[in-house]
Design a protein around this motif. Structure first.
Motif, short mmCIF file in Angstrom:
data_model
loop_
_atom_site.label_atom_id
_atom_site.label_comp_id
_atom_site.label_asym_id
_atom_site.label_seq_id
_atom_site.Cartn_x
_atom_site.Cartn_y
_atom_site.Cartn_z
N PRO A 193 0.65 -1.52 -0.17
CA PRO A 193 0.29 -0.26 0.08
C PRO A 193 1.00 1.25 -0.30
O PRO A 193 1.03 2.28 0.84
N LYS A 194 1.54 1.52 -0.99
CA LYS A 194 2.51 2.59 -1.36
C LYS A 194 1.37 3.91 -1.33
O LYS A 194 0.65 4.08 -2.20
N ILE A 195 1.20 5.05 -1.01
CA ILE A 195 0.89 6.04 -1.08
C ILE A 195 1.38 7.37 -1.67
O ILE A 195 3.16 7.45 -1.37
N LEU B 271 -4.32 1.46 6.80
CA LEU B 271 -4.36 0.75 4.86
C LEU B 271 -3.91 -0.99 5.94
O LEU B 271 -3.79 -1.86 6.36
N LEU C 93 -1.56 3.82 10.57
CA LEU C 93 -2.80 3.63 9.15
C LEU C 93 -3.17 2.51 9.09
O LEU C 93 -3.16 1.35 9.71
N THR D 231 -3.19 -5.69 -0.59
CA THR D 231 -4.30 -4.52 -1.84
C THR D 231 -4.65 -5.67 -2.95
O THR D 231 -4.29 -7.09 -3.29
N LEU E 14 -6.32 8.74 4.55
CA LEU E 14 -4.99 9.61 5.45
C LEU E 14 -5.99 11.27 5.76
O LEU E 14 -5.13 11.33 7.56
N ARG F 279 -9.23 15.27 1.20
CA ARG F 279 -9.52 14.04 0.33
C ARG F 279 -9.80 13.37 -0.36
O ARG F 279 -9.66 13.05 -0.85
N ASP G 110 -6.25 9.37 9.25
CA ASP G 110 -5.54 8.43 10.04
C ASP G 110 -4.40 9.51 10.68
O ASP G 110 -4.15 9.35 11.97
N THR H 173 -3.29 9.54 -2.82
CA THR H 173 -4.04 8.56 -3.46
C THR H 173 -4.96 7.03 -2.57
O THR H 173 -5.15 6.46 -2.86
N TYR H 174 -4.00 7.77 -1.25
CA TYR H 174 -5.09 7.29 -0.14
C TYR H 174 -6.51 8.43 0.72
O TYR H 174 -5.86 8.81 1.64
N LYS H 175 -6.96 7.46 0.47
CA LYS H 175 -8.22 8.92 0.63
C LYS H 175 -7.94 8.58 2.24
O LYS H 175 -8.55 9.81 3.07
#
Length: 282
Positions: free
Chosen positions: A28-30, A127, A125, A131, A73, A56, A76, A69-71
């Protein structure tokens, strides 16, 4: 990937040499979303003390506002948490939090560019470690009989068990290498090593997730823990970084590789040197 796999096996057969193939699961790379790069800076310039807002919803980054890319975030991250972009070249601290955005203060400036990686060393996180894209890659690895899979951003032994269950359900004997690149993993390192078939000291993200000065000691400790557990250890990232452009390594790189070997590492891994370097065979 299939073409490369066929080439490796063909050449290994010619040399009568068994070459183990390790597939890397991206995890899960942001990353930073799209940024307006149609300007002299080639991205969004930001200086120490400036405020950066992360929204967001997707936006084209400009005027001090970006998306990632991670909504989740924005949910968290808490006030006081650190956020790094591009392996820590740009650094921020969260100073304010709202329902759909967070505000950060810049502590190390530079230029924010599209798709650069984001690290959050002080944030827990939510996540998943594996994935949907990773699961598709796992199925491909099984179908093509890879030898090992490297699991990125391992945080707990349960991440290894989850992957192991998928492999066993498909009657696959692929080994699992736990990539140690999160501070959370260090807190459960013995359980992770026990669950995995080997470990990788992934110094790139590890050096961003924790103080850089701790990485050499952590590398030695992880190699020793692997030895005691009878599990192979791989040391990775910037082993011969100067050879991306140069024909010979620096003296410091030679010492780095040698010391990893003296400490008992089972393998060293080249990444940029042989993937984007000018002289991959050298």
């Amino acid at each position: 990937h299939a073409s490369m796999l066929a080439d490796i096996r063909k050449e290994a057969d010619k040399l009568a040499n068994r070459v183990a193939i390790l597939g890397d699961l991206g995890g899960p790379k942001i990353r930073v979303g799209d940024v307006d790069e149609d300007n002299p800076a080639g991205g969004m310039s930001i200086d120490v003390g400036d405020e950066l807002v992360i929204q967001r919803d997707d936006v084209v980054g400009k005027h001090g506002t970006i998306s990632v890319t991670y909504k989740g975030l924005v949910d968290d991250v808490e006030v006081g948490d650190r956020l790094y972009i591009e392996d820590g070249l740009l650094r921020f601290v969260c100073i304010r939090k709202e329902a759909d955005r967070i505000a950060l203060r810049c502590t190390a400036g530079g230029v924010i560019k599209t798709r650069k990686g984001v690290n959050l060393p002080s944030t827990k996180l939510k996540l998943p470690s594996i994935t949907q894209r990773d699961w598709a890659c796992v199925d491909w690895a099984i179908e093509n009989d890879l030898d090992y899979l490297a699991l990125s951003f391992v945080r707990r032994a349960g991440d290894i068990h989850q992957l192991r269950e998928r492999l066993q359900s498909r009657q696959s004997h692929i080994g699992i290498i736990a990539k140690i690149e999160k501070a959370e993993a260090i807190e459960q390192i013995d359980a992770i090593i026990a669950a995995a078939d080997g470990l990788m000291v992934a110094r790139g993200d590890l050096g961003v997730e924790m103080d850089l000065a701790r990485v050499p000691l952590m590398q030695k400790d992880l190699i020793e823990r692997g030895r005691r557990a009878g599990k192979p250890a791989i040391v990775a990232t910037q082993m011969l970084q100067s050879m991306v452009d140069a024909a010979s390594p620096t003296r410091a790189e030679v010492s780095d590789v040698a010391n990893a070997i003296f400490d008992g590492t089972d393998a060293t891994m080249l990444s940029g040197e042989t993937s984007v370097g000018k002289l991959p065979v050298g």
